[in-house]
Design an enzyme around this catalytic site. Structure first.
Site: not given
Ligand SMILES: *Cc1c(COP(=O)(O)O)cnc(C)c1O
Length: 398
Positions: A166, A222, A320, A134
């Site tokens: 991520h 995070r 609805c 991504r």
């Molecule tokens: C949304 C996001 C998170 C948090 O993810 P969760 O699964 O809600 O804990 C962490 N890092 C990045 C880059 C995200 O986009």
């Protein structure tokens, strides 16, 4: 108080307790509460303040505008933002002391130009795509962007403070890609630190990894969904199994209760037909308010769950735009004005956002983030309750 006949009640004490619980799961890391998308629909500012009170030291948002909104509200904690397009007003972010992700070569150029224009050092987190496929620098792109960043650092335009990534399968902790991504991340770290970057924070773990993969906590975790008390790994355990409490309760008032005969088709296309004489109730929220249309009910398949008068019922017929119907059953005692809970903590048998996700074929994230802008958010705080409870009503404009 708003005249809208439904509301999303957000428990800030639950947010705080969830953040403390997450911090306890990751004792060696700092916590970045991810508050993108209006804090997953829970209200950006009240949630951010609660998370910081509970020990989060960072806030994370996808969009630049959300970061600037935090600063405009006087929040001084570290804020990282990571999605912006060419031409975005990065100078405003630099001036507002917001940390910026760099996920593509062009992004570094724009951050450096903004920092020079503002005359202030921009803090940068290089994002590496370790396998999600991504956003992020591919491992092949990383060396050149790193070198350019370190040159800009020598000149004082940027400070490379973070390396991050991520995960694609954090919600399946045993999936081989988790380990594979961790290895690519470790290699990227070795490269970045080997070329002399002094990183302040290395970060990889979302909620699922915070709760299930301690080896991936690094310096900063995070969590997003877990801050709101929902399980990122519902197949492994519910909120309570991880010390979490759902913070949002979505409730509405019945606007109509009426008797109908057997064979009454209910709502558009008569997808549900009353099996006998019964009482129907109308609940004044629909897909415009985030009730998923995929949670419509029929004779074959019950719709989304509803708690009515202590009984667990379900949506009858099509969802609805503005309303859903519930078959209250013959002899039902409910009256107009009575409370219907769509989802909440799950205590006393009530439905949860996860239950709605299961019915609609989605994830709890989508259920809470889609609660519509016209539904008032009412923030309650039992932990800090004043003698006279004064719920704080956020405008319905979000
Ligand atoms: C949304 C996001 C998170 C948090 O993810 P969760 O699964 O809600 O804990 C962490 N890092 C990045 C880059 C995200 O986009």
């Amino acid at each position: 108080m708003s005249s809208f006949p439904a509301r999303a009640v957000v428990d800030l004490s639950a947010i705080r307790a969830n953040v403390r619980s997450l911090a306890a799961h990751a004792p060696t890391a700092q916590v970045m509460a991810v508050v993108k998308a209006d804090a997953y629909g829970h209200g950006l500012l009240p949630v951010s303040r609660a998370a910081l009170e509970a020990g989060a030291t960072w806030l994370g948002v996808a969009q630049l505008g959300e970061a600037l909104e935090l600063r405009a509200a006087g929040i001084t904690a570290r804020v990282l933002t990571w999605l912006y397009a060419p031409g975005a007003p990065l100078d405003q972010a630099v001036a507002a002391d917001v940390d910026l992700s760099v996920a593509a070569p062009w992004a570094l150029d724009e951050v450096v130009a903004s920092a020079r224009a503002v005359g202030r050092t921009a803090r940068v987190h290089l994002k590496v795509d370790t396998g999600l496929g991504r956003n992020g620098l591919t491992p092949d792109q990383l060396p050149a962007v790193l070198d350019a960043a370190l040159r800009a650092q020598a000149e004082g335009a940027v400070q490379v403070v973070g390396l991050w990534s991520h995960l694609a399968f954090a919600d399946e902790p045993d999936h081989p890609t988790v380990h594979a991504q961790a290895e690519v991340f470790a290699e990227a770290l070795a490269l970045v630190e080997g070329r002399g970057a002094r990183l302040e924070v290395r970060h990889l773990a979302n909620s699922a990894a915070t709760l299930t993969a301690p080896a991936l906590h690094y310096d900063l975790v995070r969590p997003g969904i877990a801050v709101y008390g929902l399980s990122p790994v519902p197949q492994l355990g519910g909120p309570a199994d991880f010390g979490l409490t759902p913070a949002m309760t979505f409730e509405a008032q019945l606007v109509t209760v009426k008797p109908v005969p057997a064979g009454q088709g209910v709502s558009y296309a008569h997808a549900y037909v009353t099996p006998g004489e019964t009482m129907l109730g109308v609940v004044p929220v629909g897909y415009a308010d985030g009730v998923p249309r995929h949670a419509s009910g029929s004779a074959q398949r019950p719709g989304g769950p509803l708690l009515v008068g202590g009984r667990r019922l379900s949506v009858a017929g099509r969802v609805c735009m503005d309303q859903v119907v519930v078959d209250l059953g013959p002899g039902a005692r409910e009256r107009e004005g009575d409370r219907v809970e769509l989802f909440g903590t799950g205590a006393s048998g009530g439905p949860t956002a996860q239950d709605w996700a299961d019915v609609a074929g989605t994830i709890s994230y989508e259920i809470v983030t889609r609660v519509g802008g016209r539904v008032p958010r009412v923030h309650v705080d039992p932990e800090h309750a004043e003698p006279v409870a004064a719920p704080q009503v956020e405008g319905a404009a979000r």
